[in-house]
Motif scaffolding. Structure first.
Motif, PDB file in Angstrom:
ATOM      1  N   PHE A 103       0.802  -1.224   0.000  1.00 22.35           N
ATOM      2  CA  PHE A 103       0.000   0.000   0.000  1.00 22.35           C
ATOM      3  C   PHE A 103       0.833   1.272   0.000  1.00 22.35           C
ATOM      4  CE2 PHE A 103      -2.419  -3.291   2.370  1.00 22.35           C
ATOM      5  CZ  PHE A 103      -3.309  -3.582   1.348  1.00 22.35           C
ATOM      6  N   GLU A 104       2.150   1.164   0.209  1.00 16.61           N
ATOM      7  CA  GLU A 104       2.975   2.367   0.158  1.00 16.61           C
ATOM      8  C   GLU A 104       4.421   2.052  -0.200  1.00 16.61           C
ATOM      9  OE1 GLU A 104       5.502   5.574   0.866  1.00 16.61           O
ATOM     10  OE2 GLU A 104       5.544   3.815   2.183  1.00 16.61           O
ATOM     11  N   ARG A 108       6.444   2.563  -4.015  1.00 17.88           N
ATOM     12  CA  ARG A 108       7.444   3.641  -4.026  1.00 17.88           C
ATOM     13  C   ARG A 108       8.818   3.116  -4.445  1.00 17.88           C
ATOM     14  NH1 ARG A 108      10.401   4.918   0.483  1.00 17.88           N
ATOM     15  NH2 ARG A 108       8.814   3.992   1.822  1.00 17.88           N
ATOM     16  N   SER A 161      10.464   1.435   6.994  1.00 13.46           N
ATOM     17  CA  SER A 161       9.484   2.301   7.670  1.00 13.46           C
ATOM     18  C   SER A 161       9.156   1.709   9.030  1.00 13.46           C
ATOM     19  CB  SER A 161       8.201   2.451   6.830  1.00 13.46           C
ATOM     20  OG  SER A 161       7.571   1.190   6.652  1.00 13.46           O
ATOM     21  N   ASP A 163       5.777   1.473  11.232  1.00 19.15           N
ATOM     22  CA  ASP A 163       4.354   1.684  10.993  1.00 19.15           C
ATOM     23  C   ASP A 163       3.531   1.374  12.235  1.00 19.15           C
ATOM     24  OD1 ASP A 163       4.946   2.192   8.244  1.00 19.15           O
ATOM     25  OD2 ASP A 163       5.126   0.028   7.937  1.00 19.15           O
ATOM     26  N   PRO A 245       0.511   1.056   6.447  1.00 17.82           N
ATOM     27  CA  PRO A 245      -0.658   1.587   5.765  1.00 17.82           C
ATOM     28  C   PRO A 245      -1.689   0.491   5.489  1.00 17.82           C
ATOM     29  CG  PRO A 245       1.382   2.268   4.663  1.00 17.82           C
ATOM     30  CD  PRO A 245       1.728   1.177   5.612  1.00 17.82           C
TER      31      PRO A 245
END
Length: 291
Positions: A103-104, A108, A161, A163, A245
C-alpha cells in the motif's frame, strides 16, 4: 573461424580497399591480407576478387557479408549486455513482499527502481515473513520486504518504515465518532485477526497489547490476507487491529482510527542474504536508500 577475422572481413568489404580497411582496423596491410586469407581457407571459397589491383566481393562474399555482419553485431551486443549485467543494469531481481508493503513502500521502491533501471526484469512474489526468510536462505529470492522479528543470522536488514497499528471499524460503528480509539474501548468487541500462519509474532503482539489494556480479545474470525480482514470487518463480523498503511476503502464500509495507547510501531525492513553478490541487488539497495 575467428571473430577478429570476421570483423576484418566486414570492414574490408565495406571499404573495398585494403589500405583504408587496414587503417580503420589499426592493422598493417600484410596483417589484414593474412586474416582475410585465413578466413577464406576456413570458409572454403574465395570471398574477394583481386583483379588488376581492383578489390571486390565475389558472389559468395556478398552472401557471407550479411551473416558476418549479424555475427559481429550479436557478439558486440553480447559483450555489451555482459558489461551491463556486471554493472547491475541488466538481469533479474526476485523480490518477496508481505501484503502490508503493497500500500505504500513497495510501489514507491519499485517505481524508483524501474525509473533508474528499466532494463532489469523484476519478479515479485507475495509471501509471509516466515516464507520469505526461508526463500532468502535457500536462494529462491534476492531481497524481501518483511516484518521482523527475523532470527536468521545469514541475512542483512535495513529498516524501510516504522508503521503503527490502527483500529479497523465497520462503517457506522459508534467508535468511529472518536478521532483516536483506546484499546480498552474494544474489550467487548469481536475481533478479526491475522492467522498465526501469517506470522505468529503479529498475532501474539496484538493479543499482548490488548492484554496490557486489560482484556483478552475475543477472536471470531482469522484471515491470512489484510484485504480479506478488511472485507470481514466491512461485513460487520468484528473489529480488527491492522498494521498501517491499510487498504484504501470508503469510510462508510470500514473506518480506520489511530490508537491512543502508547504502543510500539512495527518495522518494515528490506532483508537480503549477506553473501549475495549480485550487482543488480546492489543497484536496488542503492535506489532504496535514496527512495
Amino acid at each position: 573461424m575467428e571473430l577478429r577475422h570476421l570483423r576484418s572481413f566486414v570492414v574490408a568489404a565495406e571499404e573495398l580497399h585494403v589500405g583504408r580497411a587496414a587503417s580503420r582496423l589499426h592493422l598493417t596491410q600484410p596483417s589484414l591480407s593474412r586474416q582475410i586469407a585465413a578466413l577464406e581457407r576456413d570458409v572454403g571459397v574465395p570471398l574477394f576478387t583481386r583483379v588488376r589491383r581492383r578489390f571486390g566481393l565475389t558472389p559468395a562474399g556478398e552472401v557471407f557479408l550479411a551473416a558476418a555482419r549479424d555475427i559481429v553485431r550479436r557478439a558486440d551486443d553480447a559483450a555489451r549486455d555482459a558489461q551491463r549485467a556486471h554493472r547491475g543494469e541488466l538481469g533479474t531481481l526476485r523480490l518477496g513482499f508481505v501484503q502490508s508493503a503493497t500500500f505504500e513502500a513497495m510501489p514507491r521502491l519499485l517505481a524508483a527502481f524501474r525509473a533508474a533501471h528499466p532494463d532489469v526484469t523484476l519478479t515479485v512474489s507475495a509471501m509471509t515473513t516466515l516464507r520469505q526468510v526461508e526463500a532468502l536462505r535457500d536462494g529462491h529470492i534476492d531481497v524481501g520486504l518483511l516484518r521482523p522479528p527475523i532470527s536468521e543470522p545469514t541475512l542483512t536488514t535495513r529498516v524501510v518504515s516504522r508503521d503503527p497499528l490502527v483500529v479497523a471499524l465497520p462503517g457506522g460503528h459508534p467508535l468511529t465518532r472518536r478521532e483516536r480509539v483506546p484499546l480498552a474501548a474494544l474489550a467487548e468487541e469481536p475481533f478479526v485477526l491475522y492467522t498465526r500462519e501469517f506470522g505468529p509474532a503479529v498475532q501474539d503482539a496484538i493479543i499482548g497489547h490488548c492484554m496490557a489494556a486489560g482484556f483478552t480479545p475475543r477472536i471470531v474470525q482469522e484471515a491470512a490476507g489484510v484485504q480479506t480482514i478488511v472485507s470481514l470487518v466491512a461485513a460487520g463480523l468484528g473489529v480488527s487491529l491492522l498494521i498501517a498503511p491499510t487498504p484504501p476503502t470508503a469510510e462508510r464500509a470500514v473506518a480506520y482510527r489511530p490508537i491512543s495507547d502508547d504502543i510500539p510501531t512495527w518495522e518494515l525492513v528490506l532483508a537480503w542474504p549477506t553473501d549475495n553478490r549480485k550487482a543488480v541487488l546492489d543497484r536496488f539497495l542503492a535506489v532504496a536508500e535514496q527512495a
